[in-house]
Design a protein around this motif. Sequence first.
Motif, PDB file in Angstrom:
ATOM      1  N   ASP A  30       0.804  -1.225   0.000  1.00  0.00           N
ATOM      2  CA  ASP A  30       0.000   0.000   0.000  1.00  0.00           C
ATOM      3  C   ASP A  30       0.838   1.277   0.000  1.00  0.00           C
ATOM      4  OD1 ASP A  30       0.848  -0.079   2.632  1.00  0.00           O
ATOM      5  OD2 ASP A  30      -1.118  -0.544   3.463  1.00  0.00           O
ATOM      6  N   VAL A  31       2.170   1.140   0.123  1.00  0.00           N
ATOM      7  CA  VAL A  31       3.047   2.306  -0.013  1.00  0.00           C
ATOM      8  C   VAL A  31       3.009   2.827  -1.460  1.00  0.00           C
ATOM      9  CG1 VAL A  31       5.477   3.045   0.063  1.00  0.00           C
ATOM     10  CG2 VAL A  31       4.543   1.664   1.915  1.00  0.00           C
ATOM     11  N   GLN A  32       2.580   1.974  -2.377  1.00  0.00           N
ATOM     12  CA  GLN A  32       2.532   2.363  -3.796  1.00  0.00           C
ATOM     13  C   GLN A  32       1.759   3.657  -4.014  1.00  0.00           C
ATOM     14  OE1 GLN A  32      -0.595   1.869  -5.769  1.00  0.00           O
ATOM     15  NE2 GLN A  32       0.351   2.956  -7.498  1.00  0.00           N
ATOM     16  N   SER A  33       0.640   3.805  -3.330  1.00  0.00           N
ATOM     17  CA  SER A  33      -0.176   5.007  -3.534  1.00  0.00           C
ATOM     18  C   SER A  33       0.537   6.258  -3.038  1.00  0.00           C
ATOM     19  CB  SER A  33      -1.531   4.859  -2.835  1.00  0.00           C
ATOM     20  OG  SER A  33      -1.366   4.688  -1.436  1.00  0.00           O
ATOM     21  N   ARG A  34       1.309   6.124  -1.950  1.00  0.00           N
ATOM     22  CA  ARG A  34       2.060   7.274  -1.437  1.00  0.00           C
ATOM     23  C   ARG A  34       3.202   7.635  -2.385  1.00  0.00           C
ATOM     24  NH1 ARG A  34       0.710   8.220   3.903  1.00  0.00           N
ATOM     25  NH2 ARG A  34       1.628  10.250   3.454  1.00  0.00           N
ATOM     26  N   ILE A  35       3.831   6.609  -2.965  1.00  0.00           N
ATOM     27  CA  ILE A  35       4.889   6.870  -3.935  1.00  0.00           C
ATOM     28  C   ILE A  35       4.315   7.574  -5.161  1.00  0.00           C
ATOM     29  CG2 ILE A  35       6.559   5.806  -5.502  1.00  0.00           C
ATOM     30  CD1 ILE A  35       6.965   3.604  -3.449  1.00  0.00           C
ATOM     31  N   GLU A  36       3.157   7.115  -5.602  1.00  0.00           N
ATOM     32  CA  GLU A  36       2.529   7.733  -6.766  1.00  0.00           C
ATOM     33  C   GLU A  36       2.239   9.208  -6.507  1.00  0.00           C
ATOM     34  OE1 GLU A  36      -0.769   6.511 -10.075  1.00  0.00           O
ATOM     35  OE2 GLU A  36      -1.244   6.043  -7.984  1.00  0.00           O
ATOM     36  N   GLN A  37       1.763   9.512  -5.312  1.00  0.00           N
ATOM     37  CA  GLN A  37       1.503  10.911  -4.952  1.00  0.00           C
ATOM     38  C   GLN A  37       2.791  11.732  -5.019  1.00  0.00           C
ATOM     39  OE1 GLN A  37      -0.370  10.920  -1.087  1.00  0.00           O
ATOM     40  NE2 GLN A  37      -2.043   9.617  -1.764  1.00  0.00           N
ATOM     41  N   SER A  38       3.885  11.137  -4.541  1.00  0.00           N
ATOM     42  CA  SER A  38       5.172  11.841  -4.563  1.00  0.00           C
ATOM     43  C   SER A  38       5.619  12.120  -5.993  1.00  0.00           C
ATOM     44  CB  SER A  38       6.242  11.017  -3.839  1.00  0.00           C
ATOM     45  OG  SER A  38       5.953  10.910  -2.460  1.00  0.00           O
ATOM     46  N   ILE A  39       5.450  11.137  -6.857  1.00  0.00           N
ATOM     47  CA  ILE A  39       5.854  11.310  -8.253  1.00  0.00           C
ATOM     48  C   ILE A  39       5.023  12.408  -8.914  1.00  0.00           C
ATOM     49  CG2 ILE A  39       5.925  10.210 -10.526  1.00  0.00           C
ATOM     50  CD1 ILE A  39       6.565   7.574  -9.076  1.00  0.00           C
ATOM     51  N   ILE A  40       3.713  12.372  -8.694  1.00  0.00           N
ATOM     52  CA  ILE A  40       2.834  13.385  -9.283  1.00  0.00           C
ATOM     53  C   ILE A  40       3.208  14.778  -8.787  1.00  0.00           C
ATOM     54  CG2 ILE A  40       0.437  14.219  -9.330  1.00  0.00           C
ATOM     55  CD1 ILE A  40      -0.410  11.253  -9.310  1.00  0.00           C
ATOM     56  N   SER A  41       3.645  14.851  -7.523  1.00  0.00           N
ATOM     57  CA  SER A  41       4.066  16.137  -6.947  1.00  0.00           C
ATOM     58  C   SER A  41       5.506  16.489  -7.294  1.00  0.00           C
ATOM     59  CB  SER A  41       3.911  16.098  -5.419  1.00  0.00           C
ATOM     60  OG  SER A  41       2.580  15.839  -5.044  1.00  0.00           O
ATOM     61  N   ASP A  42       6.155  15.598  -8.066  1.00  0.00           N
ATOM     62  CA  ASP A  42       7.550  15.772  -8.475  1.00  0.00           C
ATOM     63  C   ASP A  42       8.497  15.819  -7.279  1.00  0.00           C
ATOM     64  OD1 ASP A  42       9.125  15.777 -10.807  1.00  0.00           O
ATOM     65  OD2 ASP A  42       9.554  17.909 -10.584  1.00  0.00           O
TER      66      ASP A  42
END
Length: 202
Positions: free
Chosen positions: A134-146
């Motif tokens: 479930d860390v995947q969703s937090r990583i995705e947020q980080s990527i989207i936020s650059d």
Amino acid sequence: MQSTGIILAGGKSSRMGRNKALMTLEDRAVIDRIAESLSTITTDLIVVTNTPDEYEFLGLRTVSDTYKEKGPLAGMEAGLRASNTEKNLIVACDMPFISSGIGGYLLTQLEEHEAAVPIIQNQLHPLFASYRKDVQSRIEQSIISDELKIRLLFEKINTKTVTETELKNQGFSVTENDFFNMNHPVDFSQALKISSQKSSES
């Protein structure tokens, strides 16, 4: 314990000058050595790569980055997205001497934490560390936020840093080789020496 080993093989190897994952030690590709180590402690294996044809010889499932040109965080995101297990061990493709014992211990720490990351000689090793799916969703947020620095991710999730002292107290004889990674040609020369020494000792 169901778990997945995720090997990140998406880097450009610009400093090495050739694909680090496919360089050979004792006539075996580095990534093949890593896969063998992970297979002893995980129930599934995934290779994250944007050039899957290069890794067909492994006979493993491959996935590509969802977010291109976003560095290792994108590889982590893709691997966790593709994983079918809650517990995952992520390893960079340029770490030929990882300790399966230490890897297994990192996976056990996910009962109470979202990530378990070794810190050896004051250096974090996020690419030989365990993560819940479930860390995947937090990583995705980080990527989207650059926000592409992995260290920033650890401030957002329940992360345990696993010290060298803790590992030794668990009975592991921690050495620099366990966390050795190859970035430059001189590192590969050192890897050849380590590999030869290990062979002579066995």
